[in-house]
Design a protein around this motif. Structure first.
Motif, PDB file in Angstrom:
ATOM      1  N   HIS A   8       0.850  -1.190   0.000  1.00 60.02           N
ATOM      2  CA  HIS A   8       0.000   0.000   0.000  1.00 60.02           C
ATOM      3  C   HIS A   8       0.887   1.242   0.000  1.00 60.02           C
ATOM      4  N   THR A   9       0.298   2.406  -0.094  1.00 64.86           N
ATOM      5  CA  THR A   9       1.049   3.654  -0.135  1.00 64.86           C
ATOM      6  C   THR A   9       1.815   3.921   1.163  1.00 64.86           C
ATOM      7  N   ASP A  10       1.148   3.840   2.300  1.00 55.48           N
ATOM      8  CA  ASP A  10       1.751   4.219   3.576  1.00 55.48           C
ATOM      9  C   ASP A  10       2.204   3.058   4.439  1.00 55.48           C
ATOM     10  N   PHE A  11       1.729   1.858   4.146  1.00 54.94           N
ATOM     11  CA  PHE A  11       2.123   0.682   4.924  1.00 54.94           C
ATOM     12  C   PHE A  11       2.044  -0.554   4.035  1.00 54.94           C
ATOM     13  N   HIS A  12       2.779  -1.593   4.451  1.00 53.38           N
ATOM     14  CA  HIS A  12       2.717  -2.894   3.800  1.00 53.38           C
ATOM     15  C   HIS A  12       2.227  -3.890   4.843  1.00 53.38           C
ATOM     16  N   GLN A  13       1.252  -4.706   4.465  1.00 54.70           N
ATOM     17  CA  GLN A  13       0.715  -5.735   5.345  1.00 54.70           C
ATOM     18  C   GLN A  13       1.424  -7.040   5.000  1.00 54.70           C
ATOM     19  N   ALA A  14       2.168  -7.589   5.955  1.00 50.86           N
ATOM     20  CA  ALA A  14       2.940  -8.800   5.730  1.00 50.86           C
ATOM     21  C   ALA A  14       2.307  -9.982   6.463  1.00 50.86           C
ATOM     22  N   ALA A  15       2.459 -11.152   5.861  1.00 55.31           N
ATOM     23  CA  ALA A  15       1.975 -12.391   6.478  1.00 55.31           C
ATOM     24  C   ALA A  15       3.051 -13.461   6.321  1.00 55.31           C
ATOM     25  N   VAL A  16       3.027 -14.424   7.221  1.00 54.75           N
ATOM     26  CA  VAL A  16       3.981 -15.532   7.207  1.00 54.75           C
ATOM     27  C   VAL A  16       3.203 -16.843   7.247  1.00 54.75           C
ATOM     28  N   ILE A  17       3.608 -17.788   6.376  1.00 56.75           N
ATOM     29  CA  ILE A  17       3.040 -19.140   6.444  1.00 56.75           C
ATOM     30  C   ILE A  17       4.186 -20.137   6.548  1.00 56.75           C
ATOM     31  N   ASP A  18       3.910 -21.269   7.170  1.00 57.52           N
ATOM     32  CA  ASP A  18       4.960 -22.280   7.308  1.00 57.52           C
ATOM     33  C   ASP A  18       4.973 -23.202   6.097  1.00 57.52           C
ATOM     34  N   SER A  19       5.818 -24.221   6.146  1.00 53.51           N
ATOM     35  CA  SER A  19       6.027 -25.098   4.988  1.00 53.51           C
ATOM     36  C   SER A  19       4.824 -25.957   4.632  1.00 53.51           C
ATOM     37  N   THR A  31       6.014   2.148   5.079  1.00 53.23           N
ATOM     38  CA  THR A  31       6.768   2.108   3.821  1.00 53.23           C
ATOM     39  C   THR A  31       7.931   3.087   3.885  1.00 53.23           C
ATOM     40  N   THR A  32       8.834   2.800   4.805  1.00 51.07           N
ATOM     41  CA  THR A  32      10.041   3.603   5.013  1.00 51.07           C
ATOM     42  C   THR A  32      11.232   2.652   5.054  1.00 51.07           C
ATOM     43  N   HIS A  46      10.612 -15.716  12.229  1.00 51.09           N
ATOM     44  CA  HIS A  46       9.711 -16.867  12.228  1.00 51.09           C
ATOM     45  C   HIS A  46      10.367 -18.142  11.711  1.00 51.09           C
ATOM     46  N   GLY A  47      11.600 -18.066  11.256  1.00 50.65           N
ATOM     47  CA  GLY A  47      12.296 -19.262  10.779  1.00 50.65           C
ATOM     48  C   GLY A  47      13.047 -19.000   9.495  1.00 50.65           C
ATOM     49  N   ASP A  48      13.418 -20.092   8.818  1.00 55.65           N
ATOM     50  CA  ASP A  48      14.188 -20.018   7.579  1.00 55.65           C
ATOM     51  C   ASP A  48      13.315 -19.461   6.464  1.00 55.65           C
ATOM     52  N   LEU A  49      13.657 -18.280   5.990  1.00 51.22           N
ATOM     53  CA  LEU A  49      12.867 -17.580   4.981  1.00 51.22           C
ATOM     54  C   LEU A  49      13.232 -18.092   3.593  1.00 51.22           C
ATOM     55  N   ILE A  50      12.274 -18.709   2.900  1.00 50.68           N
ATOM     56  CA  ILE A  50      12.511 -19.272   1.567  1.00 50.68           C
ATOM     57  C   ILE A  50      12.310 -18.211   0.495  1.00 50.68           C
ATOM     58  N   ALA A  51      11.218 -17.476   0.562  1.00 49.24           N
ATOM     59  CA  ALA A  51      10.891 -16.456  -0.443  1.00 49.24           C
ATOM     60  C   ALA A  51       9.806 -15.547   0.106  1.00 49.24           C
ATOM     61  N   VAL A  52       9.647 -14.388  -0.561  1.00 43.76           N
ATOM     62  CA  VAL A  52       8.589 -13.449  -0.194  1.00 43.76           C
ATOM     63  C   VAL A  52       7.878 -13.000  -1.467  1.00 43.76           C
ATOM     64  N   ALA A  59       4.873  -1.178  -8.742  1.00 44.36           N
ATOM     65  CA  ALA A  59       4.210   0.018  -8.210  1.00 44.36           C
ATOM     66  C   ALA A  59       4.561   0.181  -6.730  1.00 44.36           C
ATOM     67  N   TYR A  60       3.558   0.080  -5.848  1.00 48.05           N
ATOM     68  CA  TYR A  60       3.757   0.315  -4.414  1.00 48.05           C
ATOM     69  C   TYR A  60       4.778  -0.624  -3.780  1.00 48.05           C
ATOM     70  N   GLY A  61       4.936  -1.816  -4.318  1.00 52.01           N
ATOM     71  CA  GLY A  61       5.847  -2.790  -3.720  1.00 52.01           C
ATOM     72  C   GLY A  61       7.250  -2.788  -4.290  1.00 52.01           C
ATOM     73  N   CYS A  62       7.548  -1.891  -5.238  1.00 54.14           N
ATOM     74  CA  CYS A  62       8.855  -1.948  -5.917  1.00 54.14           C
ATOM     75  C   CYS A  62      10.032  -1.674  -4.992  1.00 54.14           C
ATOM     76  N   GLU A  63       9.921  -0.700  -4.107  1.00 54.09           N
ATOM     77  CA  GLU A  63      11.037  -0.393  -3.208  1.00 54.09           C
ATOM     78  C   GLU A  63      11.276  -1.526  -2.224  1.00 54.09           C
ATOM     79  N   LEU A  64      10.205  -2.112  -1.709  1.00 53.85           N
ATOM     80  CA  LEU A  64      10.360  -3.236  -0.789  1.00 53.85           C
ATOM     81  C   LEU A  64      10.980  -4.426  -1.512  1.00 53.85           C
ATOM     82  N   ALA A  65      10.516  -4.736  -2.712  1.00 54.17           N
ATOM     83  CA  ALA A  65      11.074  -5.850  -3.481  1.00 54.17           C
ATOM     84  C   ALA A  65      12.566  -5.642  -3.712  1.00 54.17           C
TER      85      ALA A  65
END
Length: 78
Positions: A8-19, A31-32, A46-52, A59-65
């Motif tokens: 999003h413009t002002d914040f990113h909502q993140a979630a985590v799922i297990d294997s 978004t800073t 939360h553990g070994d990060l495989i991918a996001v 667009a809105y997610g380019c800087e985070l990516a």
């Protein structure tokens, strides 16, 4: 584990799922540069990060990516 981010413009909502697909946690981050750092630390806590998966890598997610890739995190292309 795998992360997903709804960008999003002002914040990113993140979630985590297990294997096996269980939802572990969800949290919002600003978004800073500090927010990106906190988001990545939170994902890795939360553990070994495989991918996001990041919504809106053109667009809105380019800087985070970009930040995640610079920190050796796999971010699939659109």
């Amino acid at each position: 584990m795998v992360g997903g981010v709804d960008a999003h413009t002002d914040f990113h909502q993140a979630a985590v799922i297990d294997s096996i697909g269980r939802h572990l946690a969800t949290q919002a981050f600003p978004t800073t540069p500090d927010g990106y750092h906190r988001l990545l630390d939170w994902l890795r806590s939360h553990g070994d990060l495989i991918a996001v998966g990041v919504e809106g890598t053109g667009a809105y997610g380019c800087e985070l990516a970009r930040y995640l890739r610079q920190n050796q995190v796999t971010v699939p292309s659109r």
